[in-house]
Motif scaffolding. Structure first.
Motif, mmCIF file in Angstrom:
data_model
loop_
_atom_site.group_PDB
_atom_site.id
_atom_site.type_symbol
_atom_site.label_atom_id
_atom_site.label_comp_id
_atom_site.label_asym_id
_atom_site.label_seq_id
_atom_site.Cartn_x
_atom_site.Cartn_y
_atom_site.Cartn_z
ATOM 1 N N ASN A 131 0.838 -1.204 0.000
ATOM 2 C CA ASN A 131 0.000 0.000 0.000
ATOM 3 C C ASN A 131 0.868 1.247 0.000
ATOM 4 N N ALA A 132 0.356 2.318 -0.624
ATOM 5 C CA ALA A 132 0.953 3.647 -0.485
ATOM 6 C C ALA A 132 0.526 4.178 0.874
ATOM 7 N N SER A 133 1.433 4.863 1.549
ATOM 8 C CA SER A 133 1.057 5.412 2.842
ATOM 9 C C SER A 133 -0.140 6.343 2.681
ATOM 10 N N GLY A 134 -1.067 6.236 3.614
ATOM 11 C CA GLY A 134 -2.293 7.030 3.578
ATOM 12 C C GLY A 134 -3.508 6.202 3.223
ATOM 13 N N VAL A 135 -3.292 5.105 2.503
ATOM 14 C CA VAL A 135 -4.415 4.272 2.076
ATOM 15 C C VAL A 135 -4.437 2.977 2.886
ATOM 16 N N MET A 136 -5.569 2.688 3.494
ATOM 17 C CA MET A 136 -5.790 1.445 4.257
ATOM 18 C C MET A 136 -4.740 1.259 5.355
ATOM 19 N N CYS A 137 -4.427 2.302 6.071
ATOM 20 C CA CYS A 137 -3.348 2.123 7.047
ATOM 21 C C CYS A 137 -3.428 3.053 8.234
ATOM 22 N N ARG A 138 -4.647 3.614 8.497
ATOM 23 C CA ARG A 138 -4.768 4.510 9.654
ATOM 24 C C ARG A 138 -4.991 3.722 10.945
ATOM 25 N N THR A 139 -5.813 2.672 10.855
ATOM 26 C CA THR A 139 -6.138 1.901 12.060
ATOM 27 C C THR A 139 -5.485 0.520 12.015
ATOM 28 N N ARG A 140 -5.397 -0.114 13.192
ATOM 29 C CA ARG A 140 -4.895 -1.494 13.288
ATOM 30 C C ARG A 140 -5.677 -2.420 12.373
ATOM 31 N N GLU A 141 -7.006 -2.213 12.357
ATOM 32 C CA GLU A 141 -7.871 -3.089 11.561
ATOM 33 C C GLU A 141 -7.500 -2.979 10.078
ATOM 34 N N GLU A 142 -7.309 -1.753 9.603
ATOM 35 C CA GLU A 142 -6.917 -1.563 8.201
ATOM 36 C C GLU A 142 -5.536 -2.155 7.941
ATOM 37 N N ASP A 199 -4.064 -4.569 9.533
ATOM 38 C CA ASP A 199 -4.157 -6.032 9.551
ATOM 39 C C ASP A 199 -4.760 -6.558 8.247
ATOM 40 N N ALA A 200 -5.683 -5.794 7.660
ATOM 41 C CA ALA A 200 -6.279 -6.224 6.393
ATOM 42 C C ALA A 200 -5.221 -6.247 5.289
ATOM 43 N N GLY A 258 -5.133 16.104 5.328
ATOM 44 C CA GLY A 258 -4.630 16.926 6.431
ATOM 45 C C GLY A 258 -4.046 16.123 7.580
ATOM 46 N N LEU A 259 -3.490 14.961 7.231
ATOM 47 C CA LEU A 259 -2.737 14.151 8.188
ATOM 48 C C LEU A 259 -3.563 13.641 9.373
ATOM 49 N N PRO A 260 -4.764 13.139 9.098
ATOM 50 C CA PRO A 260 -5.492 12.490 10.194
ATOM 51 C C PRO A 260 -4.742 11.216 10.592
ATOM 52 N N ASN A 261 -4.416 11.079 11.859
ATOM 53 C CA ASN A 261 -3.693 9.879 12.310
ATOM 54 C C ASN A 261 -3.821 9.755 13.814
ATOM 55 N N GLU A 262 -3.452 8.587 14.316
ATOM 56 C CA GLU A 262 -3.679 8.258 15.732
ATOM 57 C C GLU A 262 -2.526 8.695 16.633
ATOM 58 N N GLY A 263 -1.513 9.358 16.060
ATOM 59 C CA GLY A 263 -0.351 9.746 16.858
ATOM 60 C C GLY A 263 0.705 8.637 16.823
ATOM 61 N N TYR A 264 1.985 9.022 16.862
ATOM 62 C CA TYR A 264 3.047 8.038 16.564
ATOM 63 C C TYR A 264 3.087 6.819 17.486
ATOM 64 N N PRO A 265 2.746 6.945 18.802
ATOM 65 C CA PRO A 265 2.869 5.730 19.632
ATOM 66 C C PRO A 265 1.961 4.596 19.168
ATOM 67 N N TYR A 266 0.815 4.960 18.605
ATOM 68 C CA TYR A 266 -0.131 3.952 18.095
ATOM 69 C C TYR A 266 0.544 3.086 17.032
ATOM 70 N N TYR A 267 1.293 3.721 16.128
ATOM 71 C CA TYR A 267 1.913 2.980 15.018
ATOM 72 C C TYR A 267 3.168 2.243 15.480
ATOM 73 N N PHE A 268 3.917 2.840 16.408
ATOM 74 C CA PHE A 268 5.108 2.154 16.923
ATOM 75 C C PHE A 268 4.670 0.944 17.766
ATOM 76 N N ASP A 269 3.586 1.092 18.518
ATOM 77 C CA ASP A 269 3.053 -0.060 19.275
ATOM 78 C C ASP A 269 2.585 -1.149 18.310
ATOM 79 N N TYR A 270 1.956 -0.726 17.213
ATOM 80 C CA TYR A 270 1.534 -1.704 16.193
ATOM 81 C C TYR A 270 2.754 -2.475 15.680
ATOM 82 N N ALA A 271 3.830 -1.750 15.424
ATOM 83 C CA ALA A 271 5.065 -2.400 14.923
ATOM 84 C C ALA A 271 5.617 -3.376 15.966
#
Ligand code: DHB
Length: 307
Positions: free
Chosen positions: A17-28, A30-31, A70-83
């Motif tokens: 995926n290109a960043s921004g598409v299907m990658c804001r939430t854990r659920e996306e 994981d898909a 406009g950069l809607p996102n969950e904040g960096y710890p969410y993505y680092f925790d996902y990693a």
């Protein structure tokens, strides 16, 4: 065989995926992780969570898309925790897009200290923040950012570039990027910034933020994406180029790789079709390679012929 190895990573397929598409939430995420994609990347993150710009902020047409999220996102710890809890057997990239250089350095210092199984793609090219120019159109600011990033972050990293439209800019940016050893890949291209799509019947913009201006993707941008992949691959032989822009079938994926792309990302098409796009495009790419007598990606990668 669509598999590849780069930077010590193995991918069963060059598509993700290109960043921004299907990658804001854990659920996306994981898909995408559970799909045929060869890797995945998270939504560009900032220090703190953001709602993004007012809606409507994305619109697709027959020829592509326009967005000003406009950069809607969950904040960096969410993505680092996902990693940290990521256990799929494919590479994971985290897109980092701080509101300032200081924010980027702070997030990258945390990423360094956490030793997570992922590589950062540092976004130097978000076109959708009112009042904030795309950093990588300012060559001096880009050099300063990469110098400080290289001091803070000892590992391999990549950058997401905006499209360039002039051979002098290709040469200057490539020379600048070649100075940084830790920079191992560049992703070309982000959306073509600040286009304007109009609904003819209602005489209205298709999105609301910035008077209707937004980043273009899809068919609108394929030739620009190919030119950027080709030129950066040629001018930076020791770095990887990840192709992004206008891939919707095996044909465009093939063209990006022919231009020198190591792997390729899908944005607009993934947004419109969902994760089934990965298996479909992979099948089309494999068929095209078979027709042409190519057994693996290396058989044609970077082998574009000129007249
Ligand atoms: C957004 C758009 C981009 O093109 C980008 O690189 C980062 C963020 C956005 O609007 O959310």
């Amino acid at each position: 065989d669509l598999s590849l190895e780069w930077l010590g990573m193995r991918m069963a397929s060059p598509l993700y995926n290109a960043s921004g598409v299907m990658c804001r939430t854990r659920e996306e995420l994981d898909a995408v992780a559970g799909s045929a994609a060869g890797a995945l990347i998270t939504k560009s993150c900032t220090l703190t969570p953001r709602e993004g710009n007012p809606e409507p902020r994305y619109h697709a047409t027959a020829l592509g898309s326009i967005n000003s999220m406009g950069l809607p996102n969950e904040g960096y710890p969410y993505y680092f925790d996902y990693a940290q809890q990521f256990d799929y057997r494919k590479p994971l990239f985290v897109s980092v897009s701080g509101m300032s250089l200081e924010d980027n350095l702070f997030m990258l210092a945390d990423l360094r200290d956490r030793h997570l199984p992922c590589l950062p793609e540092i976004n130097l090219s978000c076109p959708n923040l009112p009042g904030k120019p795309q950093l990588a159109y300012d060559f001096a600011a880009t050099a300063e950012a990469l110098e400080k990033i290289s001091q803070v972050y000892p590992g391999a990293f990549g950058v997401k570039l905006p499209p360039y439209f002039d051979p002098v800019h290709f040469a200057q940016m490539a020379a600048l990027l070649n100075r940084f050893e830790g920079l191992r890949f560049v992703t070309c291209i982000n959306s073509v910034g600040n286009g304007l799509l109009i609904d003819l019947a209602s005489e209205t913009t298709l999105i609301s933020p910035k008077g209707g201006l937004g980043g273009l993707g899809g068919d609108y941008v394929l030739p620009t994406a190919l030119a950027n992949v080709r030129e950066f691959a040629r001018l930076m032989p020791d770095k990887h180029v990840i192709g992004c822009g206008g891939i919707k079938s095996g044909a465009e994926a093939f063209m990006h790789i022919l231009c020198g792309a190591t792997a390729v990302q899908i944005g607009t098409c993934l947004h419109e079709e969902g994760v089934g796009a990965f298996a479909r495009i992979q099948h089309e790419l494999a068929e095209l390679m078979a027709q042409k007598g190519y057994q693996c990606l290396a058989d044609f990668r970077g082998r574009l012929k000129t007249l």
